[in-house]
Write an enzyme that holds these catalytic residues in place. Sequence first.
Site, PDB file in Angstrom:
ATOM      1  N   THR A 168       1.146  -1.361   0.004  1.00 28.69           N
ATOM      2  CA  THR A 168      -0.071   0.179   0.392  1.00 28.69           C
ATOM      3  C   THR A 168       0.563   0.951   0.324  1.00 28.69           C
ATOM      4  OG1 THR A 168       0.502  -0.304   2.527  1.00 28.69           O
ATOM      5  CG2 THR A 168      -1.630  -0.658   1.321  1.00 28.69           C
ATOM      6  N   LYS A 169       2.120   1.402  -0.079  1.00 25.19           N
ATOM      7  CA  LYS A 169       3.135   1.846  -0.089  1.00 25.19           C
ATOM      8  C   LYS A 169       3.654   2.583  -0.981  1.00 25.19           C
ATOM      9  CE  LYS A 169       2.442   2.031   4.563  1.00 25.19           C
ATOM     10  NZ  LYS A 169       2.017   1.026   4.472  1.00 25.19           N
ATOM     11  N   ASN A 170       3.790   3.755  -1.013  1.00 26.74           N
ATOM     12  CA  ASN A 170       4.762   4.040  -2.933  1.00 26.74           C
ATOM     13  C   ASN A 170       5.516   3.475  -3.474  1.00 26.74           C
ATOM     14  OD1 ASN A 170       5.782   5.371  -0.776  1.00 26.74           O
ATOM     15  ND2 ASN A 170       6.742   7.076  -1.728  1.00 26.74           N
TER      16      ASN A 170
END
Length: 238
Positions: free
Chosen positions: A189-191
């Site tokens: 869910t992170k960049n």
Amino acid sequence: MNKKIKFKDVPFNIPSIFEKDFKKNFSKLRKNNKFSSVGYFSNKCEKWLKKNINAKAALLTNSCTSALEMCALLLNLKKDDEVIMPSFTFVSTANAFVLRGAKPVFVDINNRDLNIDSNKIEKAITKKTKAIVVVHYAGISCDIKKIKTIAKKNKIFLIEDAAHSILSYYQKKPLGSFGDLSTFSFHDTKNIHCGEGGALIINNKSLIEKSKIIRDKGTNRDKFIKNVVKKYTWVDVG
């Protein structure tokens, strides 16, 4: 009439996958015949983090939660030690310290950026306060410069939960470089992600050696790999 969008039709996150790079890198792994940690790519990633965050050291972990738990171990927390943190955050921020017997002291957030209200921190500090844990919500920096001054003045540790904040900056300085310790997440869910992963950033030199021992399950494996000792053994809790 426009078709109504159902909540279930809105994707939570869509990670990018670069197949050519994946095949090339996987071939390199097969050639080296090393798939465990402390390999070619993990070392390369740690060096990249150390350089780009301007840190003293960087260690990859299996999650940001594990990196936070390492922070709790490094502080040598005792029962009823207090750790200040924002009232609005993910459960791992509190769990990591509660598991060591510490008491989370929640400070309210401000309504401007949803980060911990720096004006309310000093009132929460007591003789039992061991650390302040800040969260840079959604990659937006909290008032980190002021909070660092508060931590230094009161001689307590500063930890940055920078799970969302890789390559985010405060006054041209990377987030993760302010605290004694900082953590990043590479959850999908992170960049920047690897499915499930994290990193511990160490900016306090006195914590580097112990960080490596804790990451390696309480052993001096790092010294063994570097041929500093002939065999590795258990030296502490990990």
